[in-house]
Motif scaffolding. Structure first.
Motif, PDB file in Angstrom:
ATOM      1  N   LYS A 257       1.013  -1.106   0.017  1.00  0.00           N
ATOM      2  CA  LYS A 257      -0.105   0.153  -0.094  1.00  0.00           C
ATOM      3  C   LYS A 257       0.899   1.296   0.051  1.00  0.00           C
ATOM      4  N   GLU A 258       1.815   1.414   0.741  1.00  0.00           N
ATOM      5  CA  GLU A 258       2.796   2.378   0.721  1.00  0.00           C
ATOM      6  C   GLU A 258       3.589   2.419  -0.480  1.00  0.00           C
ATOM      7  N   GLY A 259       3.978   1.329  -1.058  1.00  0.00           N
ATOM      8  CA  GLY A 259       4.773   1.418  -2.274  1.00  0.00           C
ATOM      9  C   GLY A 259       3.912   2.022  -3.344  1.00  0.00           C
ATOM     10  N   ASP A 260       2.495   1.796  -3.449  1.00  0.00           N
ATOM     11  CA  ASP A 260       1.618   2.256  -4.394  1.00  0.00           C
ATOM     12  C   ASP A 260       1.770   3.724  -4.153  1.00  0.00           C
ATOM     13  N   ILE A 261       1.546   4.210  -3.103  1.00  0.00           N
ATOM     14  CA  ILE A 261       1.775   5.978  -3.010  1.00  0.00           C
ATOM     15  C   ILE A 261       2.969   6.366  -3.304  1.00  0.00           C
ATOM     16  N   LEU A 262       3.959   5.785  -3.193  1.00  0.00           N
ATOM     17  CA  LEU A 262       5.435   6.159  -3.595  1.00  0.00           C
ATOM     18  C   LEU A 262       5.564   5.942  -5.047  1.00  0.00           C
ATOM     19  N   ILE A 263       4.827   5.191  -5.601  1.00  0.00           N
ATOM     20  CA  ILE A 263       4.994   4.818  -7.179  1.00  0.00           C
ATOM     21  C   ILE A 263       4.124   6.323  -7.722  1.00  0.00           C
ATOM     22  N   ASP A 264       3.149   6.353  -7.123  1.00  0.00           N
ATOM     23  CA  ASP A 264       2.179   7.644  -7.641  1.00  0.00           C
ATOM     24  C   ASP A 264       3.053   8.936  -7.716  1.00  0.00           C
ATOM     25  N   MET A 265       3.609   8.992  -6.382  1.00  0.00           N
ATOM     26  CA  MET A 265       4.383  10.388  -6.381  1.00  0.00           C
ATOM     27  C   MET A 265       5.775  10.335  -7.385  1.00  0.00           C
ATOM     28  N   ILE A 266       6.403   9.182  -7.609  1.00  0.00           N
ATOM     29  CA  ILE A 266       7.299   9.140  -8.636  1.00  0.00           C
ATOM     30  C   ILE A 266       6.937   9.508 -10.056  1.00  0.00           C
ATOM     31  N   GLU A 267       5.830   8.957 -10.408  1.00  0.00           N
ATOM     32  CA  GLU A 267       5.006   9.113 -11.631  1.00  0.00           C
ATOM     33  C   GLU A 267       4.692  10.471 -11.938  1.00  0.00           C
ATOM     34  N   LEU A 268       4.277  11.184 -10.891  1.00  0.00           N
ATOM     35  CA  LEU A 268       3.655  12.502 -10.851  1.00  0.00           C
ATOM     36  C   LEU A 268       4.707  13.556 -10.955  1.00  0.00           C
ATOM     37  N   ILE A 269       5.918  13.260 -10.470  1.00  0.00           N
ATOM     38  CA  ILE A 269       7.105  14.430 -10.388  1.00  0.00           C
ATOM     39  C   ILE A 269       7.996  14.075 -11.762  1.00  0.00           C
TER      40      ILE A 269
END
Length: 302
Positions: A257-269
Motif C-alpha cells: 500500500k505504501e509502495g503504491d503511494i510512492l509509485i504515484d509520487m514518482i510518476e507525478l514528479i
C-alpha cells in the motif's frame, strides 16, 4: 613447461596459430594493472577495450548503444573482476553479474565496473550496458543518496545507512537507465520475470512483523522499482507483474500500500532530469526520516 605464445603453432596440431585456434578468451584478456580499493586492498584491473570489443561483436543492441553513447562515457573507468576483497570493500554480491561504483578521493573521481565474468558471457551484455549507462547518468549530474562521514554515528549504523542509500538511489537511477536502454532494443522481459520470481522466493516465510526498519525500507524500495520496471518493460502484458503484485501483497500488504503511494509520487514528479530526481530524493528522504547520517550527493556507491 614453456607457455605457448599467441603466435606460436597451436599445441593441438591444427597447424593454426594458437591465437586463431585454442587460445581461451580468458587467456586473451589478462590483467593490465592494479587498483587500490577502499580500506587498502589491491585488485587487478582489466583492459576495457578488449572486453568491449568482445561483446561489441556479439550483440547488435550493444553496438547500437555503444556507437551512440561512447562519447559520453567518462575516461576513468576501471574494469575489475569480482573477488572476496571487492565483495567486502564495495558491498558486492558475487553472483549479481555486475555493478557500477563511483568513488571520489581527493577531488579525483573513479568509475569502477565490477563483473563476475571476464571475459563476459553473452548473458552479461545487458548488465554491462546497464552499468555503463549508470556511468553516463552520474556524469550528467543526476544526484544520489550517500552517507555522511561522522564520528557521532556508530560504524554498524553507517554500514546500514549505506545499504539504504544505495537501494534508494538505485530505485530511481535503475528505472532511468532502463528507460534509455530500451531505445536500443535490449530485451529485459526474461530478466524482469526472473527478478519477480527471485523476489517472491526470497520473501517466503517473511511477514511485515518479522522485518526491522531497515529491511522494511529495502523491501519497499524493491517493490517500487519492480513495479515501475514492469509498467515500462512489460507494457500491456500484465500477467507477470500482476502475479508479482498479488504475491507481494499477500506477504506484505501494508508495504504494498505504501509502495503504491510512492509509485504515484514518482510518476507525478518524473525522473528524467537531475532536478526532478533531486526533488524526489529530498521528498523521500524526509518522508522516511532518512536525514541524520544521510546526504544528497553524487560521490557515492550505487
Amino acid at each position: 613447461m614453456t607457455k605457448t605464445g599467441r603466435n606460436d603453432p597451436c599445441p593441438c596440431g591444427s597447424d593454426k596459430k594458437y591465437k586463431k585456434c585454442c587460445l581461451r578468451p580468458e587467456d586473451d584478456i589478462a590483467p593490465v594493472g592494479v587498483y587500490r580499493l577502499p580500506f587498502g586492498a589491491v585488485t587487478d584491473t582489466y583492459p576495457g577495450d578488449l572486453i568491449l570489443k568482445d561483446i561489441y561483436k556479439k550483440s547488435k543492441e550493444f553496438r547500437n548503444f555503444y556507437d551512440s553513447e561512447k562519447g559520453k562515457l567518462p575516461s576513468r573507468i576501471f574494469w575489475l573482476k569480482a573477488n572476496p576483497a571487492i565483495a567486502t570493500s564495495l558491498s558486492y554480491c558475487i553472483g549479481q553479474k555486475g555493478k557500477f561504483v563511483r568513488l571520489t578521493t581527493k577531488g579525483k573521481t573513479d568509475y569502477l565496473l565490477i563483473l563476475d565474468n571476464i571475459p563476459p558471457k553473452v548473458e552479461d551484455i545487458v548488465t554491462i550496458a546497464h552499468e555503463l549507462m549508470h556511468c553516463i547518468v552520474f556524469d550528467e549530474s543526476y544526484p544520489g543518496v550517500g552517507v555522511a562521514n561522522t564520528k557521532d554515528i556508530p560504524y554498524e549504523n553507517q554500514r546500514a545507512n549505506a545499504v539504504i542509500a544505495a537501494k534508494l538511489t538505485s530505485m530511481l537511477h535503475d528505472i532511468l537507465v532502463d528507460s534509455r536502454l530500451l531505445n536500443y532494443g535490449f530485451d529485459y522481459n526474461d530478466l524482469l520475470k526472473a527478478k519477480y520470481l527471485g523476489h517472491i522466493r526470497s520473501y517466503k516465510g517473511e511477514s511485515e512483523a518479522s522485518l526491522d526498519r531497515i529491511n522494511t525500507l529495502l523491501t519497499l524500495f524493491e517493490f517500487v522499482l519492480a513495479n515501475l520496471q514492469g509498467k515500462m518493460i512489460l507494457g500491456e502484458d500484465k500477467t507477470y507483474s500482476n502475479q508479482y503484485r498479488d504475491d507481494f501483497k499477500e506477504i506484505f500488504p501494508n508495504i504494498a500500500k505504501e509502495g503504491d503511494i510512492l509509485i504515484d509520487m514518482i510518476e507525478l514528479i518524473g525522473y528524467d532530469t537531475p532536478d526532478k530526481v533531486k526533488a524526489l530524493l529530498q521528498e523521500i528522504m524526509e518522508k522516511y526520516g532518512l536525514v541524520e547520517g544521510f546526504v544528497l550527493e553524487q560521490e557515492m556507491i550505487t
